[in-house]
Write an enzyme that holds these catalytic residues in place. Structure first.
Site, PDB file in Angstrom:
ATOM      1  N   PRO A 102       0.837  -1.204   0.000  1.00 22.86           N
ATOM      2  CA  PRO A 102       0.000   0.000   0.000  1.00 22.86           C
ATOM      3  C   PRO A 102       0.873   1.257   0.000  1.00 22.86           C
ATOM      4  O   PRO A 102       1.878   1.307   0.713  1.00 22.86           O
ATOM      5  CB  PRO A 102      -0.772  -0.115   1.324  1.00 22.86           C
ATOM      6  CG  PRO A 102       0.053  -1.010   2.190  1.00 22.86           C
ATOM      7  CD  PRO A 102       0.810  -1.929   1.277  1.00 22.86           C
ATOM      8  N   GLY A 104       1.650   4.959   1.112  1.00 18.31           N
ATOM      9  CA  GLY A 104       1.234   5.791   2.249  1.00 18.31           C
ATOM     10  C   GLY A 104       0.616   4.961   3.355  1.00 18.31           C
ATOM     11  O   GLY A 104      -0.207   5.443   4.127  1.00 18.31           O
ATOM     12  N   GLY A 106       2.490   3.108   5.649  1.00 15.76           N
ATOM     13  CA  GLY A 106       3.425   2.846   6.753  1.00 15.76           C
ATOM     14  C   GLY A 106       4.188   1.547   6.583  1.00 15.76           C
ATOM     15  O   GLY A 106       4.746   1.016   7.541  1.00 15.76           O
ATOM     16  N   GLY A 108       6.574   1.078   4.009  1.00 13.02           N
ATOM     17  CA  GLY A 108       7.857   1.265   3.322  1.00 13.02           C
ATOM     18  C   GLY A 108       7.800   1.142   1.811  1.00 13.02           C
ATOM     19  O   GLY A 108       8.800   0.756   1.195  1.00 13.02           O
ATOM     20  N   SER A 109       6.658   1.496   1.200  1.00 11.99           N
ATOM     21  CA  SER A 109       6.564   1.291  -0.245  1.00 11.99           C
ATOM     22  C   SER A 109       7.608   2.112  -1.018  1.00 11.99           C
ATOM     23  O   SER A 109       8.211   1.602  -1.973  1.00 11.99           O
ATOM     24  CB  SER A 109       5.148   1.579  -0.760  1.00 11.99           C
ATOM     25  OG  SER A 109       4.902   2.946  -0.711  1.00 11.99           O
ATOM     26  N   ALA A 111      10.654   3.141  -0.073  1.00 15.35           N
ATOM     27  CA  ALA A 111      11.996   2.550   0.063  1.00 15.35           C
ATOM     28  C   ALA A 111      12.088   1.239  -0.713  1.00 15.35           C
ATOM     29  O   ALA A 111      13.123   0.934  -1.316  1.00 15.35           O
ATOM     30  CB  ALA A 111      12.317   2.313   1.541  1.00 15.35           C
ATOM     31  N   ALA A 112      10.997   0.470  -0.734  1.00 14.95           N
ATOM     32  CA  ALA A 112      11.022  -0.815  -1.454  1.00 14.95           C
ATOM     33  C   ALA A 112      11.139  -0.575  -2.962  1.00 14.95           C
ATOM     34  O   ALA A 112      11.851  -1.305  -3.661  1.00 14.95           O
ATOM     35  CB  ALA A 112       9.781  -1.637  -1.116  1.00 14.95           C
ATOM     36  N   ASP A 154      13.741   2.383   7.652  1.00 16.80           N
ATOM     37  CA  ASP A 154      12.977   1.743   6.568  1.00 16.80           C
ATOM     38  C   ASP A 154      13.900   1.162   5.492  1.00 16.80           C
ATOM     39  O   ASP A 154      13.783  -0.009   5.127  1.00 16.80           O
ATOM     40  CB  ASP A 154      12.023   2.751   5.908  1.00 16.80           C
ATOM     41  CG  ASP A 154      10.875   3.141   6.816  1.00 16.80           C
ATOM     42  OD1 ASP A 154      10.892   2.741   7.994  1.00 16.80           O
ATOM     43  OD2 ASP A 154       9.953   3.839   6.346  1.00 16.80           O
TER      44      ASP A 154
END
Ligand code: MEV
Length: 321
Positions: A102, A104, A106, A108-109, A111-112, A154
């Site tokens: 998802p 926003g 929380g 870590g999208s 950074a991933a 993160d």
């Protein structure tokens, strides 16, 4: 026919304890969520040599990176990766990004995405990915564009994909899991910008330094207790620290009605503990369960309107249930 040149992925993350306080130099415990991932695939693309395009359906982006603003995180990711690569020339490339994380939420999208793109692109251009340390450093640089003042937790947990005890500017410590931990994550479906949540805490911290410092110290103590609890397999103690951490997060005003509602639902359905994860304001919460209660807690969270619920276990190596 599409010519696939390289592919790489990176997991999501959950902060078990210590979010926000970690920005102020306190420790945090974070785990990778390997079931939810970002995948970056590099394909040969009919365009001039050294040109790179990005296709990211999740954010409806299909563009030559040169047409993105200079400060765009995806442009920065690509340009910083190219600067680190040894080879200077390559054919036209398309980077396709697919994510089950998802945005926003929380988890870590951002950074991933950075981590997966750096890995896949460097593997394509140099024949092998950049060193893990370099990938972590570049991902952190891009995190600064997303969040302004990130702690680094993160990018570190996502790049190394290991449960970690993290403290700013100190070497990373990997955590041993003493006994299987059963977890359920549920999404409020409400997007929340980490930068706004972090700057909100900063504003309140500046106005009440002594009180906020005490709260961050209390969180740091919980994190240290939780680390021992995880390593020794003391699930009851871990539960107490997580519940208390949520209470302190409420006190620093980063929880929300939707998060508190899911936290309460999980506890009423038998979870040993429940707390928000990440920046708060919306996004996801996590429930600590037993093998017996994980299913009923998941059902209760679904019934309470969570937009996505999934359970997994942490055993040193995460396995899906
Ligand atoms: C966000 O996932 C975690 C925060 O502590 C911010 C940070 O550590 O950079 C809220």
């Amino acid at each position: 026919m599409t010519e696939f040149l390289s592919t790489a992925s990176a997991p999501g993350k959950a902060i078990l304890l210590g979010e926000h306080a970690v920005v102020y130099g306190k420790p945090a415990i974070a785990i990778p969520v390997s079931q939810l991932r970002v995948e970056a695939t590099i394909e040969a693309f009919r365009c001039p040599d050294n040109e790179i395009w990005i296709d990211s359906p999740t954010i409806r982006l299909y563009k030559n990176i040169k047409d993105l603003p200079y400060e765009h995180p995806l442009r920065e990711v690509v340009e910083m990766t190219l600067a680190e690569c040894k080879n200077r020339s390559f054919p036209g490339l398309m980077i396709r990004i697919n994510s089950s994380l998802p945005i926003g939420g929380g988890m870590g999208s951002g950074a991933a995405v950075s981590c997966a793109v750096i890995r896949a692109l460097s593997k394509c251009i140099d024949g092998q990915p950049l060193a893990t340390e370099t990938i972590n450093r570049l991902t952190f640089e891009v995190e600064k564009i997303y969040h302004g003042n990130p702690s680094g937790v993160d990018n570190t947990v996502i790049t190394y994909e290991q449960p970690i005890y993290f403290r700013r500017n100190t070497p990373l410590v990997k955590i041993k899991i003493g006994k299987t931990i059963h977890l359920v994550i549920a999404d409020t479906g409400i997007n929340s910008a980490t930068s706004l949540m972090v700057s909100g805490v900063r504003k309140r911290f500046d106005q009440n330094k002594e009180i906020y410092q005490q709260k961050f110290d209390a969180i740091a103590k919980l994190v240290d207790e939780a680390r021992e609890a995880i390593e020794s397999g003391n699930i009851q103690l871990l539960a107490e620290t997580m519940n208390e951490n949520h209470r302190l997060l409420q006190e620093i005003e980063v929880s929300s009605f939707a998060l508190d509602r899911l936290v309460k639902t999980a506890r009423s359905a038998g979870a040993l503990a429940a707390k928000l994860i990440g920046a708060g304001g919306g996004g996801n919460m996590i429930a600590l369960c037993t093998g017996e209660t994980a299913k009923s807690v998941s059902q209760a969270l679904n019934a309470a309107g969570a937009v996505r619920v999934f359970s997994f276990t942490l055993t040193g190596e995460q396995t899906e249930e």
